[in-house]
Design a protein around this motif. Structure first.
Motif, short mmCIF file in Angstrom:
data_model
loop_
_atom_site.label_atom_id
_atom_site.label_comp_id
_atom_site.label_asym_id
_atom_site.label_seq_id
_atom_site.Cartn_x
_atom_site.Cartn_y
_atom_site.Cartn_z
N ASP A 2 37.75 46.82 64.29
CA ASP A 2 36.77 45.76 64.01
C ASP A 2 36.04 46.09 62.72
O ASP A 2 35.55 47.20 62.54
CB ASP A 2 35.73 45.66 65.14
CG ASP A 2 36.31 45.10 66.42
OD1 ASP A 2 37.22 44.24 66.33
OD2 ASP A 2 35.85 45.51 67.50
N TYR A 3 36.01 45.13 61.81
CA TYR A 3 35.30 45.28 60.55
C TYR A 3 33.96 44.56 60.63
O TYR A 3 33.90 43.40 61.01
CB TYR A 3 36.10 44.69 59.39
CG TYR A 3 37.42 45.35 59.11
CD1 TYR A 3 37.54 46.73 59.06
CD2 TYR A 3 38.54 44.58 58.87
CE1 TYR A 3 38.75 47.33 58.79
CE2 TYR A 3 39.77 45.18 58.59
CZ TYR A 3 39.86 46.56 58.55
OH TYR A 3 41.06 47.15 58.28
N ASN A 4 32.91 45.26 60.26
CA ASN A 4 31.58 44.67 60.12
C ASN A 4 31.22 44.78 58.66
O ASN A 4 31.40 45.83 58.04
CB ASN A 4 30.57 45.42 60.99
CG ASN A 4 30.94 45.35 62.45
OD1 ASN A 4 30.91 44.28 63.04
ND2 ASN A 4 31.31 46.47 63.04
N PHE A 5 30.73 43.69 58.08
CA PHE A 5 30.48 43.66 56.65
C PHE A 5 28.99 43.67 56.35
O PHE A 5 28.18 43.12 57.09
CB PHE A 5 31.13 42.41 56.04
CG PHE A 5 32.62 42.44 56.14
CD1 PHE A 5 33.38 43.13 55.21
CD2 PHE A 5 33.26 41.80 57.19
CE1 PHE A 5 34.75 43.18 55.32
CE2 PHE A 5 34.64 41.85 57.30
CZ PHE A 5 35.38 42.54 56.37
N VAL A 29 39.56 38.99 52.40
CA VAL A 29 40.77 39.69 51.94
C VAL A 29 41.21 40.75 52.95
O VAL A 29 42.39 41.11 52.99
CB VAL A 29 40.62 40.34 50.54
CG1 VAL A 29 40.21 39.33 49.51
CG2 VAL A 29 39.68 41.52 50.57
N PHE A 30 40.29 41.20 53.79
CA PHE A 30 40.63 42.24 54.76
C PHE A 30 41.47 41.69 55.92
O PHE A 30 41.97 42.46 56.73
CB PHE A 30 39.36 42.94 55.25
CG PHE A 30 38.68 43.71 54.15
CD1 PHE A 30 39.08 45.00 53.84
CD2 PHE A 30 37.68 43.12 53.39
CE1 PHE A 30 38.48 45.70 52.80
CE2 PHE A 30 37.07 43.81 52.34
CZ PHE A 30 37.48 45.10 52.05
N ARG A 31 41.66 40.39 55.98
CA ARG A 31 42.54 39.77 56.97
C ARG A 31 43.98 39.68 56.46
O ARG A 31 44.89 39.39 57.23
CB ARG A 31 42.07 38.35 57.30
CG ARG A 31 40.74 38.29 57.98
CD ARG A 31 40.43 36.85 58.33
NE ARG A 31 39.00 36.66 58.44
CZ ARG A 31 38.39 35.53 58.17
NH1 ARG A 31 39.06 34.47 57.77
NH2 ARG A 31 37.08 35.43 58.30
N ASP A 32 44.18 39.88 55.17
CA ASP A 32 45.50 39.76 54.58
C ASP A 32 46.38 40.93 55.06
O ASP A 32 46.06 42.09 54.80
CB ASP A 32 45.38 39.78 53.05
CG ASP A 32 46.71 39.69 52.32
OD1 ASP A 32 47.78 39.66 52.98
OD2 ASP A 32 46.68 39.64 51.08
N PRO A 33 47.49 40.64 55.75
CA PRO A 33 48.33 41.73 56.23
C PRO A 33 48.98 42.53 55.11
O PRO A 33 49.46 43.65 55.34
CB PRO A 33 49.38 41.02 57.09
CG PRO A 33 49.39 39.62 56.61
CD PRO A 33 48.01 39.32 56.10
N ILE A 51 38.94 50.28 46.51
CA ILE A 51 39.26 48.98 45.92
C ILE A 51 40.36 48.37 46.77
O ILE A 51 41.39 49.02 47.02
CB ILE A 51 39.74 49.13 44.46
CG1 ILE A 51 38.64 49.75 43.61
CG2 ILE A 51 40.17 47.76 43.91
CD1 ILE A 51 39.10 50.16 42.23
N THR A 52 40.13 47.16 47.24
CA THR A 52 41.13 46.45 48.02
C THR A 52 41.53 45.18 47.30
O THR A 52 40.66 44.46 46.79
CB THR A 52 40.60 46.13 49.43
OG1 THR A 52 40.35 47.36 50.12
CG2 THR A 52 41.59 45.29 50.24
N ILE A 53 42.82 44.92 47.23
CA ILE A 53 43.34 43.70 46.65
C ILE A 53 44.07 42.94 47.75
O ILE A 53 44.83 43.54 48.53
CB ILE A 53 44.26 43.97 45.44
CG1 ILE A 53 44.69 42.67 44.77
CG2 ILE A 53 45.43 44.83 45.81
CD1 ILE A 53 45.38 42.86 43.43
N GLY A 54 43.78 41.65 47.85
CA GLY A 54 44.43 40.83 48.86
C GLY A 54 44.07 39.37 48.69
O GLY A 54 43.19 39.01 47.90
N LEU A 55 44.76 38.54 49.46
CA LEU A 55 44.49 37.11 49.43
C LEU A 55 43.28 36.79 50.29
O LEU A 55 43.18 37.25 51.43
CB LEU A 55 45.70 36.33 49.95
CG LEU A 55 46.98 36.41 49.12
CD1 LEU A 55 48.12 35.74 49.86
CD2 LEU A 55 46.77 35.78 47.76
N ASP A 56 42.37 35.97 49.75
CA ASP A 56 41.24 35.52 50.56
C ASP A 56 41.70 34.34 51.42
O ASP A 56 42.86 33.91 51.36
CB ASP A 56 40.02 35.20 49.71
CG ASP A 56 40.16 33.96 48.83
OD1 ASP A 56 41.07 33.13 49.07
OD2 ASP A 56 39.35 33.80 47.90
#
Length: 99
Positions: A2-5, A29-33, A51-56
Motif C-alpha cells: 500500500d502506497y500512502n502519498f 505513475v506508481f500504478r503503472d506496471p 526517481i520513478t518514470i511511468g505513465l500517469d
C-alpha cells in the motif's frame, strides 16, 4: 504494498507553476506496471531519494522525484518532491524497458 502519498503544498504549487503538474496526478505513475525506479545518487545527501518514470492515469509519461519510507511490512509513505513530463530520451529508455 500500500502506497500512502505525502507532499509539501508549497512545493506542489511551485511544481504546478513550473511544470503544470500537480502531485496527485503525478502519484498515479506508481500504478503503472512498467514503472522504472532508480536511486537518485546526485540528490541523496540528506535523505535517500528516488526517481520513478511511468505513465500517469492520463497516459502521459512522467518523471517523479520522491522519497520512499516503509511504515510496516505492507505499506510505505512516498513523499513527492517534484514531477514533470518525461523528455524524449527518458521516453526512449522507458520504451526499451517495456519491450
Amino acid at each position: 504494498m500500500d502506497y500512502n502519498f505525502d507532499w509539501n503544498p508549497a512545493k506542489e504549487k511551485q511544481n504546478i507553476r513550473k511544470h503544470q503538474l500537480n502531485f496527485r496526478l503525478a502519484s498515479t505513475v506508481f500504478r503503472d506496471p512498467y514503472q522504472l525506479t532508480i536511486y537518485d545518487e546526485d540528490h541523496s545527501q540528506d535523505e535517500d531519494r528516488w526517481i520513478t518514470i511511468g505513465l500517469d492515469e492520463t497516459g502521459i509519461l512522467r518523471v517523479v522525484a520522491h522519497t520512499f519510507e516503509p511504515t510496516d511490512r505492507d505499506s510505505c509513505i512516498i513523499r513527492i518532491i517534484s514531477a514533470r513530463k518525461a523528455t524524449l530520451t527518458e521516453a526512449q529508455c522507458y520504451q526499451e524497458r517495456k519491450i
